[in-house]
Enzyme design. Structure first.
Site, PDB file in Angstrom:
ATOM      1  N   GLY A   1       0.814  -1.211   0.000  1.00 41.67           N
ATOM      2  CA  GLY A   1       0.000   0.000   0.000  1.00 41.67           C
ATOM      3  C   GLY A   1       0.844   1.256   0.000  1.00 41.67           C
ATOM      4  O   GLY A   1       0.349   2.365  -0.237  1.00 41.67           O
TER       5      GLY A   1
ATOM      6  N   LYS B   1      10.080   2.063  -0.104  1.00 42.30           N
ATOM      7  CA  LYS B   1       9.006   2.044   0.901  1.00 42.30           C
ATOM      8  C   LYS B   1       8.641   3.485   1.226  1.00 42.30           C
ATOM      9  O   LYS B   1       9.501   4.258   1.639  1.00 42.30           O
ATOM     10  CB  LYS B   1       9.531   1.307   2.159  1.00 42.30           C
ATOM     11  CG  LYS B   1       8.510   1.109   3.248  1.00 42.30           C
ATOM     12  CD  LYS B   1       9.064   0.155   4.317  1.00 42.30           C
ATOM     13  CE  LYS B   1       8.143   0.048   5.508  1.00 42.30           C
ATOM     14  NZ  LYS B   1       8.689  -0.861   6.534  1.00 42.30           N
TER      15      LYS B   1
ATOM     16  N   ASP C   1       1.772 -11.328   7.241  1.00 41.84           N
ATOM     17  CA  ASP C   1       2.296 -10.550   6.107  1.00 41.84           C
ATOM     18  C   ASP C   1       3.696 -10.025   6.396  1.00 41.84           C
ATOM     19  O   ASP C   1       4.377  -9.528   5.511  1.00 41.84           O
ATOM     20  CB  ASP C   1       1.359  -9.380   5.751  1.00 41.84           C
ATOM     21  CG  ASP C   1       1.015  -8.528   6.953  1.00 41.84           C
ATOM     22  OD1 ASP C   1       0.467  -9.070   7.929  1.00 41.84           O
ATOM     23  OD2 ASP C   1       1.303  -7.324   6.938  1.00 41.84           O
TER      24      ASP C   1
ATOM     25  N   ASP D   1      10.187  -5.869   7.944  1.00 36.55           N
ATOM     26  CA  ASP D   1       9.260  -4.883   8.459  1.00 36.55           C
ATOM     27  C   ASP D   1       9.556  -4.443   9.884  1.00 36.55           C
ATOM     28  O   ASP D   1       9.019  -4.961  10.855  1.00 36.55           O
ATOM     29  CB  ASP D   1       7.810  -5.386   8.342  1.00 36.55           C
ATOM     30  CG  ASP D   1       7.091  -4.611   7.256  1.00 36.55           C
ATOM     31  OD1 ASP D   1       7.636  -3.576   6.838  1.00 36.55           O
ATOM     32  OD2 ASP D   1       6.003  -5.028   6.833  1.00 36.55           O
TER      33      ASP D   1
HETATM   34  P1  AMP Z   1       2.828  -2.759   7.976  1.00 40.15           P
HETATM   35  O1  AMP Z   1       2.200  -2.425   9.266  1.00 40.15           O
HETATM   36  O2  AMP Z   1       3.901  -1.796   7.530  1.00 40.15           O
HETATM   37  O3  AMP Z   1       3.265  -4.188   7.884  1.00 40.15           O
HETATM   38  O4  AMP Z   1       1.676  -2.577   6.869  1.00 40.15           O
HETATM   39  C1  AMP Z   1       0.513  -3.322   6.860  1.00 40.15           C
HETATM   40  C2  AMP Z   1      -0.282  -2.979   5.624  1.00 40.15           C
HETATM   41  O5  AMP Z   1      -0.705  -1.627   5.662  1.00 40.15           O
HETATM   42  C3  AMP Z   1       0.466  -3.143   4.323  1.00 40.15           C
HETATM   43  O6  AMP Z   1      -0.427  -3.586   3.339  1.00 40.15           O
HETATM   44  C4  AMP Z   1       0.946  -1.755   4.036  1.00 40.15           C
HETATM   45  O7  AMP Z   1       1.204  -1.549   2.658  1.00 40.15           O
HETATM   46  C5  AMP Z   1      -0.223  -0.932   4.520  1.00 40.15           C
HETATM   47  N1  AMP Z   1       0.165   0.438   4.903  1.00 40.15           N
HETATM   48  C6  AMP Z   1       0.878   0.826   5.978  1.00 40.15           C
HETATM   49  N2  AMP Z   1       1.037   2.156   6.006  1.00 40.15           N
HETATM   50  C7  AMP Z   1       0.423   2.641   4.901  1.00 40.15           C
HETATM   51  C8  AMP Z   1       0.230   3.953   4.348  1.00 40.15           C
HETATM   52  N3  AMP Z   1       0.709   5.043   4.946  1.00 40.15           N
HETATM   53  N4  AMP Z   1      -0.474   4.043   3.213  1.00 40.15           N
HETATM   54  C9  AMP Z   1      -0.985   2.966   2.590  1.00 40.15           C
HETATM   55  N5  AMP Z   1      -0.832   1.719   3.052  1.00 40.15           N
HETATM   56  C10 AMP Z   1      -0.139   1.550   4.190  1.00 40.15           C
HETATM   57 MG    MG Z   2       4.194  -5.269   6.625  1.00 40.25          MG
END
Ligand code: AMP
Ligand code: MG
Length: 483
Positions: free
Chosen positions: A89, A110, A249, A259
């Protein structure tokens, strides 16, 4: 003038359901904050001829190199136990780069803007958390723990809206791949058997070619992943690392740590330590990490059931039996890891008791996890009076008796201990200090910290300040999901 990219993109050639073809969203005013020259060299990339302005354009994705094929990957995941369809995302993969030994690396930005997987997010990342990922991932690498790496961070010149306005940034992440347990979950959820076969074969080709000819590939893959993830979590336990958000994930099939959000290193030993503000029930606490590893592996096994055996019931029973070996595998390996930390050669039936007696003492006396092993290694700069405690000294006498059974000289067991007990970890308050200074434009503190954590196993009595746990006056350390 070229950097030396050698792209050979394979993931982008997979079926359309696996990904979205998308370019990073250009940013307003990119500036290079940090470039990892050692990693660049390792990747056979040469950035030395480029100006900072050009580098900022490269690492923001504003200038895309020839041969890149930018994509966002689809994946799903159990987040704190709840299944969700996710995907990149806020990340875009630039491509797969081959080094001179033909080793393959995903190069990913990222924080590169919205994709079709962004849901309600802005696709952006904040400078502090991206620098934090840079520090911790590079520390993990230096600790000899499989991990994604960090090649560069640029600031974007744009503000990102969180609870307050914060400076935006993009991290260039390098990984042996970004295939996650959640990638399998995504494909399994789409219920297309051909896609599952494709992902399965792709994964084996890329990460486990040794089982390509096997008659029981799916079961072999499960066993290999279990071994890899078991070793990984034991490495985390060895250095007191708490990942903080072990959603499916965030678990790779390569076995690399991925991550770096609310992760942190434990100071005072306590098995239930949690740093993440959102982990209210301690699902991802220090001691729960192996249990969650097993839980995540079970989710992986569910995805490949149709590939284990045509007879579903049979496949389930084979998978269940395999997953249930996890505890035994973990315990054996954990015990050996702890033996190494204590310099114990071979095995003695009392070892487990000896280890647990020390851990109990550490817990009861709020001893620092890292420094206790430093004390045992006789690192002179560790001067905490806690190590004069009578109970501890009694334990040490027992330990010394056990060391006699090694039948080796002291130097031999110290060598073993020195190879697994870090002297320097990125202490939480040191990380915070580096990030604070960096946010004010001063990168000296960050660079100094990166220098220290590069050599975590080498004694250096000039660096005493990096060995001290966080002062208790700072209160309880809390981390937040790195958005
Ligand atoms: P994470 O917590 O970084 O593992 O992210 C979990 C999910 O949320 C993943 O699909 C990321 O791509 C999405 N995500 C996290 N932050 C953002 C953001 N600022 N904008 C869009 N998607 C996000
Ligand atoms: Mg992640």
């Amino acid at each position: 003038m070229t950097v030396g990219w050698h792209f050979d993109n394979t993931y982008s050639k997979l079926p359309k359901s696996f990904l979205e073809n998308i370019k990073p969203v250009p940013v307003k005013d990119p500036k290079l904050v940090i470039l990892n020259k050692n990693l660049a060299e390792q990747l056979n990339l040469d950035f030395s001829k480029f100006s900072e302005i050009d580098l900022a354009k490269i690492f923001s994705g504003n200038n895309l190199p020839d041969g890149s094929e930018t994509i966002a990957q689809a994946y799903a995941g159990h987040q704190f136990g709840h299944f969700t369809m996710l995907g990149d995302g806020r990340a875009v993969m630039l491509g797969e780069h081959l080094d001179k030994d033909q080793k393959r690396y995903d190069i990913q930005f990222k924080g590169s803007g919205r994709t079709s997987f962004s849901r309600s997010g802005d696709g952006r990342a904040v400078l502090g958390p991206m620098l934090r990922e840079y520090i911790i991932s590079e520390a993990m690498h230096a600790l000899n723990i499989p991990t994604t790496r960090s090649l560069a961070v640029v600031s974007t010149g744009e503000e990102v809206i969180r609870e307050q306005m914060l400076p935006g940034a993009i991290l260039t992440r390098v990984a042996s791949s970004h295939i996650r347990v959640g990638t399998f979950q995504y494909i399994a959820a789409t219920q297309n058997p051909d896609d599952l076969k494709t992902l399965f074969n792709y994964t084996i080709e890329r990460h486990y070619p040794e089982i390509k000819q096997s008659e029981t590939k799916a079961l072999d893959l499960l066993n290999l992943l279990m071994k890899k993830q078991c070793e990984l979590v034991i490495n985390w336990m060895r250095v007191g690392f708490i990942h903080g958000v072990m959603n499916t994930d965030n678990m790779t099939v390569s076995g690399e740590t991925i991550d770096y959000g609310p992760c942190a290193f434990m100071d005072q030993y306590h098995p239930q330590t949690v740093f993440s503000s959102i982990d209210q029930h301690g699902r991802y606490s220090y001691n729960n990490q192996p249990r969650i590893t097993k839980w995540n592996l079970a989710r992986f096994a569910e995805c490949i059931i149709p590939l284990i055996d045509k007879d579903e019931q049979k496949a389930i029973s084979i998978a269940t039996e395999t997953i249930n070996n996890f505890e035994k595998l973990y315990e054996e390996k954990w015990l050996n890891m702890m033996r190494d930390k204590l310099g114990l050669f071979s095995e003695d039936k009392e070892d487990k008791n000896l280890i647990f007696e020390l851990l109990t003492w550490m817990e009861n006396n709020k001893a620092d996890f890292t420094n206790t092993f430093c004390n045992l290694m006789e690192i002179q700069s560790i001067k905490d009076p806690i190590y004069q405690n009578e109970e501890y000294l009694n334990w040490k006498t027992k330990w010394k008796k056990r060391l006699e059974k090694n039948n080796t000289d002291k130097e031999k067991y110290l060598e073993l201990m020195r190879s697994v007990n870090p002297i320097f970890i990125p202490r939480n308050h040191k990380v915070e200090e580096a990030l604070k200074d960096a946010s004010e434009g001063n990168l000296e503190t960050l660079n100094k910290l990166l220098e220290v954590i590069k050599d975590p196993y080498k004694d250096n009595n000039m660096l005493e300040e990096y060995q001290k746990p966080m002062p208790s006056k700072n209160g309880k350390y809390q981390t937040f999901c790195g958005t």
